[in-house]
Motif scaffolding. Structure first.
Motif, PDB file in Angstrom:
ATOM      1  N   LEU A 219       0.759  -1.025   0.073  1.00 41.60           N
ATOM      2  CA  LEU A 219       0.085  -0.014  -0.168  1.00 41.60           C
ATOM      3  C   LEU A 219       0.721   1.298  -0.033  1.00 41.60           C
ATOM      4  CD1 LEU A 219      -2.814  -0.933   2.476  1.00 41.60           C
ATOM      5  CD2 LEU A 219      -3.021  -1.075   0.022  1.00 41.60           C
ATOM      6  N   VAL A 220       1.912   1.266   0.724  1.00 48.14           N
ATOM      7  CA  VAL A 220       2.728   2.371   0.735  1.00 48.14           C
ATOM      8  C   VAL A 220       3.412   2.593  -0.456  1.00 48.14           C
ATOM      9  CG1 VAL A 220       4.925   3.129   1.830  1.00 48.14           C
ATOM     10  CG2 VAL A 220       2.996   2.172   3.185  1.00 48.14           C
ATOM     11  N   GLY A 221       3.794   1.448  -0.903  1.00 50.70           N
ATOM     12  CA  GLY A 221       4.634   1.398  -2.358  1.00 50.70           C
ATOM     13  C   GLY A 221       3.739   2.157  -3.482  1.00 50.70           C
ATOM     14  N   LYS A 224       3.607   5.904  -3.162  1.00 53.91           N
ATOM     15  CA  LYS A 224       4.620   6.700  -3.723  1.00 53.91           C
ATOM     16  C   LYS A 224       4.640   6.575  -5.164  1.00 53.91           C
ATOM     17  CE  LYS A 224       7.483   5.633   0.647  1.00 53.91           C
ATOM     18  NZ  LYS A 224       8.700   5.044   1.079  1.00 53.91           N
ATOM     19  N   PHE A 225       4.476   5.320  -5.830  1.00 62.18           N
ATOM     20  CA  PHE A 225       4.616   5.480  -7.236  1.00 62.18           C
ATOM     21  C   PHE A 225       3.719   6.643  -7.955  1.00 62.18           C
ATOM     22  CE2 PHE A 225       5.126   0.474  -6.867  1.00 62.18           C
ATOM     23  CZ  PHE A 225       6.123   0.589  -6.624  1.00 62.18           C
ATOM     24  N   PHE A 226       2.353   6.467  -7.385  1.00 66.18           N
ATOM     25  CA  PHE A 226       1.663   7.624  -8.153  1.00 66.18           C
ATOM     26  C   PHE A 226       1.646   8.852  -7.717  1.00 66.18           C
ATOM     27  CE2 PHE A 226      -0.383   3.675  -9.310  1.00 66.18           C
ATOM     28  CZ  PHE A 226      -0.727   3.661 -10.440  1.00 66.18           C
ATOM     29  N   THR A 227       2.460   9.268  -6.924  1.00 67.56           N
ATOM     30  CA  THR A 227       3.000  10.662  -6.749  1.00 67.56           C
ATOM     31  C   THR A 227       4.206  10.908  -7.801  1.00 67.56           C
ATOM     32  OG1 THR A 227       4.512  10.047  -5.176  1.00 67.56           O
ATOM     33  CG2 THR A 227       2.506  10.592  -4.126  1.00 67.56           C
ATOM     34  N   ASP A 264      -5.059   7.371  -3.270  1.00 68.17           N
ATOM     35  CA  ASP A 264      -3.803   7.611  -3.549  1.00 68.17           C
ATOM     36  C   ASP A 264      -3.978   7.738  -5.011  1.00 68.17           C
ATOM     37  OD1 ASP A 264      -2.476   7.752  -1.060  1.00 68.17           O
ATOM     38  OD2 ASP A 264      -2.291   5.637  -1.109  1.00 68.17           O
ATOM     39  N   VAL A 265      -4.697   7.188  -5.726  1.00 72.28           N
ATOM     40  CA  VAL A 265      -4.527   6.993  -7.276  1.00 72.28           C
ATOM     41  C   VAL A 265      -5.873   7.640  -7.937  1.00 72.28           C
ATOM     42  CG1 VAL A 265      -3.332   4.766  -6.983  1.00 72.28           C
ATOM     43  CG2 VAL A 265      -5.776   4.710  -7.685  1.00 72.28           C
TER      44      VAL A 265
END
Length: 361
Positions: A219-221, A224-227, A264-265
């Motif tokens: 979930l954390v990963g 971070k990817f989508f930022t 996040d996305v």
């Protein structure tokens, strides 16, 4: 006259690869490579594959089998790494191991598959260890990993702590690659894509349930990817496919944590949906919407997602209706037959039906 492989040929290779002298091991790798390609390849691979296929599940692989050669090469790689403190280890060892794995998985030579079952658990661990320690081997070893994961039963033999280590490694690699790209550092898009491709293979083939700790890391990963995503393309599409695969496999076990992914996305994904001309990317986004809609059934946040999807599906259907030849049920003037719907149009229609039914319930 057909080329014939003898036991003596194999023993010559094994003897050199088993040597405690680095030069002899290099000669062994060179000799093995002469048998793995060219006119010798078919005879050699057929000989080894047929011998391997005769092994019983609890047999110890002998020197004329693929598992034995793989073990020898793994040991050669480790000796090369430990003996090259002042220079990079020679890539030929990693390349040869990759080729051997590929030849072993080619069923044309014996008609059998899964010929590496006797060694695959140790091979996964070896790959995990070397990936972390030897950056110059990462490309070859990532290919080995993807080739192994493509054989579904192999993944089930991976130890959970090995899987955990591989997942963390590739999550970090993807994050680092995306950050470097945005900072203007030299990091080819194909390299980033290959990292994501391997991560996707891992997500598709867990050896069991995801642990709570690994769920948190995933979930954390993703957050971070989508930022780091700035534009469309195959990298973005593959990342969304990663999320889709994870939600498909582990979504029902996430509880309300699936909302963290959507939070996040959400903005980026729906923005691309409205603007992209990449059909594959849009298909991945539509599938993501279906997955999230199924996960939100009965949840407090269901209404917000439904409202968003109602708006965007109405626009999609309107666009289909005014786009002339692309409208799936538009009657043609020539033969008065209905056009068949594309896969993408079917996907939109399925989502629309799901959204409208849920809105009325």
């Amino acid at each position: 006259m057909a080329l014939k492989v003898t036991s003596r040929d194999i023993q010559e290779i094994v003897s050199k690869l088993s040597s405690d002298k680095a030069k002899s091991r290099e000669e062994g790798v060179k000799l093995l490579n002469t048998w793995l390609d060219g006119e010798r390849k078919a005879a050699f691979c057929t000989y080894i594959a047929e011998k391997t296929a005769m092994l019983k599940p609890y047999d110890i692989p002998h020197s004329e089998t693929w598992p034995f050669l793989v073990e020898l090469l793994m040991n050669c790689v480790l000796l090369e790494i430990s003996g090259s403190k002042k220079r990079p280890p020679k890539l030929t060892f990693a390349k040869t191991l990759r080729v051997v794995v590929q030849r072993a998985e080619d069923s044309q030579y014996s008609g059998k598959t899964q010929l590496l079952l006797h060694v695959v658990k140790f091979l996964f661990k070896h790959v995990c260890d070397v990936l972390r320690d030897v950056p110059s081997f990462q490309s070859e070893y990532s290919t080995i990993l993807r080739d192994l994961l493509a054989v579904r039963p192999y993944g089930l033999h991976m130890r959970k702590h090995t899987y955990y280590g591989l997942m963390l490694f590739y999550m970090e690699r993807v994050q680092t690659s995306l950050s470097a790209k945005n900072d203007g550092q030299l990091n080819p898009k194909d390299e980033i894509f290959r990292c994501i491709l391997t991560l996707h293979s891992l997500l598709e083939n867990p050896p069991g349930d995801f642990s709570n700790d690994l769920r948190e890391q995933i979930l954390v990963g993703f957050a971070k990817f989508f930022t780091q995503i700035r534009d469309e393309g195959k990298v973005t599409r593959k990342l969304i496919e990663c999320i889709n695969t994870y939600l498909l496999i582990d979504g029902p076990n996430l509880g309300l944590k699936y909302l963290e992914i959507h939070k996040d996305v959400q903005q980026l994904v729906f923005s691309f949906w409205k603007t992209t001309h990449d059909r594959s990317l849009k298909d991945s986004i539509v599938f993501y919407a279906k997955l999230q809609l199924n996960l939100t059934r009965g949840a407090a946040d269901e209404g917000a997602l439904l409202e968003e999807l109602l708006d965007i599906t109405y626009k999609e259907l309107n666009q289909m209706s005014i786009s002339g030849n692309n409208f799936p049920w538009r009657e043609t003037l020539k033969d008065e037959k209905y056009q068949s719907m594309t896969r993408s149009q079917c996907s939109i229609m399925e989502l629309a039906a799901l959204v409208f039914c849920r809105d009325q319930s």
